[in-house]
Design a protein around this motif. Structure first.
Motif, short mmCIF file in Angstrom:
data_model
loop_
_atom_site.label_atom_id
_atom_site.label_comp_id
_atom_site.label_asym_id
_atom_site.label_seq_id
_atom_site.Cartn_x
_atom_site.Cartn_y
_atom_site.Cartn_z
N ILE A 4 0.84 -1.20 0.00
CA ILE A 4 0.00 0.00 0.00
C ILE A 4 0.87 1.25 0.00
CG2 ILE A 4 -1.68 1.32 1.36
CD1 ILE A 4 -2.87 -1.34 2.24
N ASN A 5 1.93 1.23 0.80
CA ASN A 5 2.85 2.37 0.81
C ASN A 5 3.47 2.58 -0.57
OD1 ASN A 5 2.48 3.05 3.50
ND2 ASN A 5 4.12 1.73 4.22
N SER A 6 3.81 1.46 -1.24
CA SER A 6 4.41 1.56 -2.57
C SER A 6 3.41 2.14 -3.57
CB SER A 6 4.88 0.18 -3.03
OG SER A 6 5.45 0.26 -4.32
N LEU A 7 2.13 1.75 -3.44
CA LEU A 7 1.11 2.28 -4.34
C LEU A 7 0.92 3.77 -4.16
CD1 LEU A 7 -1.65 -0.49 -4.17
CD2 LEU A 7 -0.51 0.31 -6.24
N TYR A 8 1.13 4.26 -2.93
CA TYR A 8 0.86 5.67 -2.63
C TYR A 8 2.10 6.56 -2.76
CZ TYR A 8 -3.96 5.28 -1.12
OH TYR A 8 -5.32 5.13 -1.10
N LYS A 9 3.25 5.98 -2.72
CA LYS A 9 4.48 6.79 -2.75
C LYS A 9 4.76 7.30 -4.16
CE LYS A 9 9.33 6.67 -1.30
NZ LYS A 9 10.42 5.81 -0.74
N ASN A 10 5.03 8.60 -4.26
CA ASN A 10 5.39 9.25 -5.53
C ASN A 10 4.32 9.10 -6.60
OD1 ASN A 10 7.92 10.02 -4.47
ND2 ASN A 10 8.81 8.04 -5.01
N THR A 11 3.06 9.13 -6.20
CA THR A 11 1.99 9.08 -7.19
C THR A 11 1.81 10.45 -7.84
OG1 THR A 11 0.40 9.52 -5.42
CG2 THR A 11 0.73 7.23 -6.06
N ILE A 12 1.48 10.44 -9.12
CA ILE A 12 1.31 11.69 -9.87
C ILE A 12 0.07 11.60 -10.74
CG2 ILE A 12 3.79 12.19 -9.93
CD1 ILE A 12 3.77 11.24 -12.85
N THR A 13 -0.44 12.74 -11.15
CA THR A 13 -1.54 12.81 -12.09
C THR A 13 -1.34 14.01 -13.00
OG1 THR A 13 -3.96 12.74 -12.31
CG2 THR A 13 -3.06 14.26 -10.68
N LYS A 14 -1.95 13.94 -14.14
CA LYS A 14 -1.94 15.06 -15.09
C LYS A 14 -3.39 15.43 -15.39
CE LYS A 14 0.51 12.77 -18.04
NZ LYS A 14 1.28 12.39 -19.27
N VAL A 15 -3.70 16.69 -15.33
CA VAL A 15 -5.07 17.17 -15.53
C VAL A 15 -5.26 17.55 -16.99
CG1 VAL A 15 -6.82 18.84 -14.82
CG2 VAL A 15 -5.14 18.00 -13.15
N ARG A 16 -6.34 17.01 -17.60
CA ARG A 16 -6.63 17.34 -18.98
C ARG A 16 -7.40 18.65 -19.06
NH1 ARG A 16 -10.23 13.19 -22.27
NH2 ARG A 16 -11.90 14.32 -21.17
N THR A 17 -6.90 19.57 -19.82
CA THR A 17 -7.54 20.87 -20.00
C THR A 17 -7.86 21.07 -21.48
OG1 THR A 17 -5.49 22.11 -20.39
CG2 THR A 17 -6.13 21.74 -18.09
N SER A 18 -8.45 22.20 -21.79
CA SER A 18 -8.77 22.50 -23.20
C SER A 18 -7.52 22.69 -24.03
CB SER A 18 -9.65 23.76 -23.27
OG SER A 18 -8.98 24.87 -22.67
N GLU A 19 -6.40 22.92 -23.37
CA GLU A 19 -5.14 23.12 -24.07
C GLU A 19 -4.21 21.92 -23.95
OE1 GLU A 19 -3.48 26.70 -22.50
OE2 GLU A 19 -5.12 27.97 -23.22
N GLY A 20 -4.75 20.79 -23.50
CA GLY A 20 -3.94 19.61 -23.34
C GLY A 20 -3.69 19.29 -21.87
N PHE A 21 -2.81 18.34 -21.60
CA PHE A 21 -2.53 17.91 -20.23
C PHE A 21 -1.54 18.86 -19.55
CE2 PHE A 21 -4.12 13.87 -21.88
CZ PHE A 21 -4.92 13.45 -20.82
N THR A 22 -1.72 19.01 -18.26
CA THR A 22 -0.79 19.81 -17.46
C THR A 22 0.49 19.02 -17.22
OG1 THR A 22 -1.62 18.97 -15.34
CG2 THR A 22 -2.75 20.90 -16.29
N ASP A 23 1.45 19.66 -16.61
CA ASP A 23 2.64 18.94 -16.16
C ASP A 23 2.24 18.00 -15.03
OD1 ASP A 23 4.26 20.29 -17.94
OD2 ASP A 23 4.71 21.91 -16.52
#
Length: 448
Positions: free
Chosen positions: A197-216
């Motif tokens: 569980i710690n491994s699943l949660y450690k250093n997780t990231i997401t990118k948000v899709r916008t009208s101009e593409g994905f964020t960093d």
């Protein structure tokens, strides 16, 4: 109420539970079987894919016998570390209502890859089975469990709000945001599962899709992972830090009502206990009265009562032992008197804390030892402090009894930190409810 995932904050000692059974632990940490993976994969309907673009249907076509998936999951299970790509997700924004220019009118939905979600779903089933088998969920937990508890809590909340409106009362709603991995350790969850569980949660990231593409990439540092099948069960186990609350009717504890408001209680001591304290105090004051007529009359009455029970003329030490209930006396049909009642009161008090009458030879006077330490030595000159001293001992008894309870003590340890934590107890009208991440309390006075 928020907390970081690493659990570096100082925790009160609020967990007091039996160790998990060996059978449930074996079922939780055993290797994955193909039939387990196939069954879970068949139950999954196609949803929007994550960054890799694969749906559950793609997995079923590529690996119908779940040979590759089972081997992959067992490798992860053995190494206790998940692949880095399993920690990525894409987040889309769905408009709810109101002006589109207001970001609060958009709901974020995270979409992870199907392979790690399938893995997490299998682990989630095991964790839920383990938690239920070891009674890690209180009866107040209704969210994400196999019954319609959320409907019940939503009904309670709705009725509470309506009643507050009718009675012109107040409703206090606390939204809790809990994400603390240390809760899993205190629950006794095996190290292997905690590491995964710690491994699943450690250093997780997401990118948000916008009208101009994905964020960093955006690093996620708190909260449970949205869209992860494990998240509801992690949340429930962590929520056990704050529930079951002392006002939970299924696990109600009368000790909380007995404790003073300064300790977060209702300040309503049992009348039977107070009567015993007053009886012993009155007996001591009469024997130590400065009015010779009163003290002589009291001593003569005590002498007569003890003589009748011992069938001999008692010494002062005998009378002190009698009042303490020390003498092993057979049942007697002798008449009841104030002194027999004082003896019975002392014996009942001794079931809660130490109290003893003694005769001081040098001073030729009765003393009472109440509890431990010099402060518990009550002489005739301190007779006006006896009741207060005994009441303090009684409060300590009920506080210790409450804290010793596995569910109630942990809440009291937290609520007693402030004098107004449970101040509404004295007015009555308490309703508590937990719905997923909603916790409500209704009191008849304002909340500070």
């Amino acid at each position: 109420m928020t907390a970081s995932r690493n659990g570096d904050q100082v925790w009160p000692d609020v967990f007091n539970q039996d160790d998990p059974t060996s059978q449930s632990e074996s079922e939780l940490i055993k290797v994955f079987e193909r039939k387990e993976v196939i069954r879970k994969l068949k139950s999954k309907s196609n949803t929007s894919p994550g960054p890799d673009g694969l749906t559950y249907g793609d997995l079923r076509k590529a690996d119908p016998g779940a040979f590759v998936l089972t081997a992959l999951f067992n490798a992860v299970w053995r190494l206790e570390v998940v692949p880095g790509c399993w920690k990525d997700s894409n987040t889309i924004l769905l408009h709810k209502k109101g002006p589109e220019s207001d970001i609060s009118n958009w709901r974020p939905i995270a979409m992870g890859d199907t392979c790690p979600k399938l893995f997490a779903a299998i682990v989630a089933d095991r964790v839920k089975t383990w938690a239920i088998a070891n009674r890690r969920y209180s009866t107040s937990q209704k969210g994400f469990l196999p019954y319609e508890g959320c409907y019940e809590h939503n009904f309670v909340l709705q009725e509470t709000i309506q009643q507050a409106r009718r009675d012109k009362g107040e409703v206090v709603v606390a939204w809790l945001d809990l994400a603390i991995h240390r809760a899993l350790e205190h629950h006794g969850m095996p190290v292997k599962v905690r590491k995964l569980i710690n491994s699943l949660y450690k250093n997780t990231i997401t990118k948000v899709r916008t009208s101009e593409g994905f964020t960093d990439p955006i690093k996620l540092q708190s909260g449970v992972k949205q869209g992860c099948p494990l998240s509801p069960h992690i949340f429930n186990l962590t929520l056990e830090v704050v529930i079951p609350a002392p006002w939970n009717r299924q696990r109600a504890s009368s000790e909380l009502v007995f404790l003073p408001p300064s300790m977060g209680g209702g300040g309503l001591m049992p009348l039977s206990d107070l009567l015993d304290l007053y009886t012993v105090t009155h007996a001591f004051k009469m024997l130590c009265a400065t009015d010779d007529l009163v003290s002589v009359l009291a001593r003569e009455g005590l002498l007569e009562t003890v003589s009748e029970r011992l069938r001999k003329v008692p010494s002062n030490i005998d009378m002190a032992r009698y009042l303490s209930g020390d003498l092993d006396l057979p049942r007697s049909s002798s008449r009841s008197s104030f002194w027999t009642k004082a003896r019975s009161a002392a014996r009942r008090i001794q079931n809660k804390f130490s109290i003893k009458w003694i005769w001081h030879r040098e001073e030729e006077e009765f003393l009472i030892l109440c509890g431990n330490g010099a402060a518990g030595r009550i002489t005739p000159s301190l007779r006006h402090h006896l009741f207060k001293r005994m009441r303090l001992q009684l409060v300590q008894y009920y506080a210790s009894k409450l804290q010793a309870k596995k569910d109630q003590g942990k809440v009291f340890e937290v609520t007693r930190k402030t004098g107004f934590s449970n101040h509404f107890l004295r007015s009555g009208g308490i309703v508590a409810s937990v719905t997923g991440d909603l916790f409500t309390v209704r009191g008849l006075v304002s909340c500070h």
